[in-house]
Design an enzyme around this catalytic site. Sequence first.
Site, PDB file in Angstrom:
ATOM      1  N   LYS A  28       0.866   4.504   6.962  1.00 25.57           N
ATOM      2  CA  LYS A  28       0.353   5.318   5.862  1.00 25.57           C
ATOM      3  C   LYS A  28       0.992   6.708   5.941  1.00 25.57           C
ATOM      4  O   LYS A  28       1.697   7.043   6.889  1.00 25.57           O
ATOM      5  CB  LYS A  28      -1.175   5.472   5.945  1.00 25.57           C
ATOM      6  CG  LYS A  28      -1.966   4.178   6.022  1.00 25.57           C
ATOM      7  CD  LYS A  28      -1.986   3.408   4.729  1.00 25.57           C
ATOM      8  CE  LYS A  28      -2.787   2.128   4.861  1.00 25.57           C
ATOM      9  NZ  LYS A  28      -2.726   1.288   3.627  1.00 25.57           N
ATOM     10  N   SER A  66       0.801  -1.225   0.000  1.00 27.58           N
ATOM     11  CA  SER A  66       0.000   0.000   0.000  1.00 27.58           C
ATOM     12  C   SER A  66       0.838   1.281   0.000  1.00 27.58           C
ATOM     13  O   SER A  66       0.310   2.352  -0.286  1.00 27.58           O
ATOM     14  CB  SER A  66      -0.942   0.017   1.209  1.00 27.58           C
ATOM     15  OG  SER A  66      -0.215   0.139   2.414  1.00 27.58           O
TER      16      SER A  66
END
Length: 278
Positions: free
Chosen positions: A119, A42
């Site tokens: 993230k 990701s």
Amino acid sequence: MATQAKPGNAVVETIKTIVYALLIAGVFRTLFFQPFWIPSGSMKETLLIGDFLFVNKMSYGYSYASCPSVKIPRFGIDIDASDICGWSRGDNSRLFGSEPERGDVVVFRHPVTGSDFIKRLIGLPGDKVQVRDSVLYINDEAVGLQDAGEFEELMAPQGPEGSPPRCENAPVGMGGSCLKSRQIETLPGGVSHTILNIGRQSLDDTGVFLVPDGHYFFMGDNRDNSTDSRVPQTAGGVGMVPYENLIGRADRIMFSSAGRSMLFFWTWRGDRFFKGIE
């Protein structure tokens, strides 16, 4: 004349040594740095599956999330941070706290599942965040974008889970070249980083997200392969992340392996050792 240690005493001393070592390691991990393996794609190409890094816990201060979780399913061990430090959870505050900055790569605890996620911090408290036609808007202003060619990787199982990458030029057979569009994104404040895309996806157009006080909005750099704040928690996403759920900032990759085990030395990525995270 030297005396010989009794077997019973030697066993006790060994146990004490192990206990002390575990206590020291626990304190070190709680207060300073937490090891973290990158399990998914990701955050490509900033972080690749198999990158190993230490999370700087001193960056934002300490909360219940700073306590380590110990999960070893093989031995039935499942100790969550809340089991140890849950007493300090709930007021969304931190000890010696400092505010994260937009563009930081952050490890945090999922607000519902408690799993660790990594993230990029996109939205600060009070921000309006939206994605329109694959372009990120913050407070109604489009971020800077510059085309940067293509990101290429081998179509092959990646990491311990053996997950194949997603490709813009799909279908791609095993052993073929998997391509993604690459751009340089510049956030308000000047932080620039690469992002990847594989074509129009459902999350390339979203509604407007208003980031509440004491919360943050996160996105993955691999925009079309990231479960992040664009998806609400009720739909299995990350949603808005409370301040107290931040664990720390990721600053540098220490080690990297493209194989299914770090023992496969022929899969080590020497060019990523000690690489700074931007």
